[in-house]
Design an enzyme around this catalytic site. Structure first.
Site, PDB file in Angstrom:
ATOM      1  CG  HIS A  71      -1.771   8.406   4.519  1.00 21.96           C
ATOM      2  ND1 HIS A  71      -1.885  10.039   4.833  1.00 21.96           N
ATOM      3  CD2 HIS A  71      -2.759   7.972   4.138  1.00 21.96           C
ATOM      4  CE1 HIS A  71      -3.186  10.221   4.564  1.00 21.96           C
ATOM      5  NE2 HIS A  71      -3.516   8.877   4.362  1.00 21.96           N
ATOM      6  CE  LYS A  75       1.121   1.396   4.296  1.00 18.74           C
ATOM      7  NZ  LYS A  75      -0.141   1.690   4.905  1.00 18.74           N
ATOM      8  CB  THR A  97      -5.488  -0.280   5.503  1.00 22.16           C
ATOM      9  OG1 THR A  97      -4.464   0.201   6.273  1.00 22.16           O
ATOM     10  CG2 THR A  97      -6.388   0.863   5.486  1.00 22.16           C
ATOM     11  CB  THR A 100      -2.571  -1.231   9.823  1.00 21.65           C
ATOM     12  OG1 THR A 100      -2.298  -0.008   8.867  1.00 21.65           O
ATOM     13  CG2 THR A 100      -2.448  -1.108  11.107  1.00 21.65           C
ATOM     14  CB  SER A 123      -4.556  -1.021  -0.439  1.00 19.19           C
ATOM     15  OG  SER A 123      -3.700   0.273  -0.214  1.00 19.19           O
ATOM     16  N   GLY A 124      -6.009   1.489   1.306  1.00 16.93           N
ATOM     17  CA  GLY A 124      -6.585   2.652   1.478  1.00 16.93           C
ATOM     18  C   GLY A 124      -7.213   3.275  -0.205  1.00 16.93           C
ATOM     19  CG  ASP A 129      -8.901   5.477   3.872  1.00 18.94           C
ATOM     20  OD1 ASP A 129      -8.431   4.959   4.970  1.00 18.94           O
ATOM     21  OD2 ASP A 129      -8.175   6.214   3.239  1.00 18.94           O
ATOM     22  CG  HIS A 156      -6.785   7.025  -0.718  1.00 18.94           C
ATOM     23  ND1 HIS A 156      -5.713   7.277  -1.162  1.00 18.94           N
ATOM     24  CD2 HIS A 156      -7.223   6.694   0.292  1.00 18.94           C
ATOM     25  CE1 HIS A 156      -5.007   7.019  -0.101  1.00 18.94           C
ATOM     26  NE2 HIS A 156      -5.800   6.764   1.002  1.00 18.94           N
TER      27      HIS A 156
END
Length: 324
Positions: A71, A75, A97, A100, A123-124, A129, A156
């Site tokens: 998250h 990070k 993601t 990362t 992105s999440g 995810d 999310h």
């Protein structure tokens, strides 16, 4: 004595027992600077040992992907983690993601043929995810290192819950914080060095596993009869009332018979009493438990026929319709 008071009494008893053993003071006081420094040195020594270069007995393509997710507030910790344990992480096909994956590629480069990158997800909040969860369903994900931010709300959250639930269903290795991830690095390095003999240390990277709860659910498949209720001749008013309250289950076939009886009763009121008795097959209610809940279905039984009085059933149906 209330439950809260009882718990307070237990805590007090534990405190007194600890004090009597001379341990309470050591448990409550904070560690000194020297102790913290000693612990940091011990951790550093272990980290240096596990992060030294080594040869893996498995090629990255021989194992399932390893996902790295963090998250926003986590990070920086993820970046430090990747820098520290690069020697181990590079032995896997890394997925994650978008942010990362950028971290990994900036640290390791994109031209090294010995490094095999996995899927770069979005992105999440935009479905990253869910994409990682899809990899798990496709049986190409062996582990997840997910640095979760426990102090922030996430738009999310449903995707996060889905990912973790599926990881538990698939019995996949999950590390939700830096401490568990750092400990897992020791296991991963040991398994990679030992090779075939150590597959059992990280089985989810080679085989599709299941949670024991999933196996328990499968034992109650669609063909497993959990409960059987045979229809008795006639249907009392109390049975209809219990059905409205959800206390009694009446099969769909039975209800269709009742409605058919009601329509026949209106058109054939002048029939003889002998003709008012009809033949109806008994119904067996079969309740089957699946992975996502309990499913119910009805199955006709071939054993004999039940005799039901049309007029009594018609009155029961009328009451059911009125109450609805």
């Amino acid at each position: 004595m209330s439950r809260r008071q009882s718990f307070a009494v237990q805590i007090e008893d534990q405190r007194r027992a600890s004090t009597a053993l001379g341990r309470a003071g050591r448990l409550r006081r904070q560690s000194t600077h020297a102790e913290r420094l000693s612990l940091a040195q011990a951790v550093g020594a272990q980290t240096d040992e596990v992060t030294s270069p080594f040869e893996s007995a498995f090629a990255p393509t021989e194992m399932r992907q390893l996902a790295l997710v963090a998250h926003n507030h986590m990070k920086p910790a993820m970046k430090q983690f990747i820098e520290t344990y690069s020697e181990i992480l590079k032995k896997f096909r890394i997925t994650g993601t978008q942010t990362t994956m950028k971290m990994c590629k900036s640290l390791w480069g994109e031209d090294d043929p010995s490094i095999h990158y996995g899927l770069t997800c979005t992105s999440g909040p935009l479905g990253g995810d869910a994409q990682i969860a899809a990899l798990m369903c496709m049986e190409d994900l062996g582990g997840i290192i997910f640095f979760v931010d426990p102090l922030s709300a996430h738009p999310h959250q449903a995707d996060i819950d889905s990912l973790l639930r599926l990881a538990n269903c698939g019995n996949v290795i999950v590390c939700p914080n830096p401490a568990s991830a750092s400990s897992m690095m020791h296991t991963l390095r040991c398994a990679l060095q030992k090779g075939e003999k150590a597959r059992g240390m990280i089985p989810s990277f080679f085989e599709t596993l299941e949670s024991p709860a999933v196996e328990e659910g499968v034992s109650f498949g669609d063909d497993a009869v959990v409960e059987e209720n045979k229809v008795e001749p006639g249907l009392s008013d109390s049975t209809v009332e219990h059905t409205l309250l959800g206390q009694t289950f009446i099969g769909d076939e039975r209800l269709r018979s009742l409605l058919a009886i009601e329509s026949d009763d209106d058109s054939d009121d002048d029939d003889d009493d002998d003709d008012s008795v009809m033949e109806a097959p008994p119904t067996t209610t079969k309740v089957s438990r699946g992975l996502f809940g309990i499913k119910t279905s009805t199955k006709k039984s071939s054993k004999g026929k039940a005799r039901m009085n049309m007029k009594m059933l018609g009155k029961s149906v009328k009451k059911l319709v009125i109450k609805e």
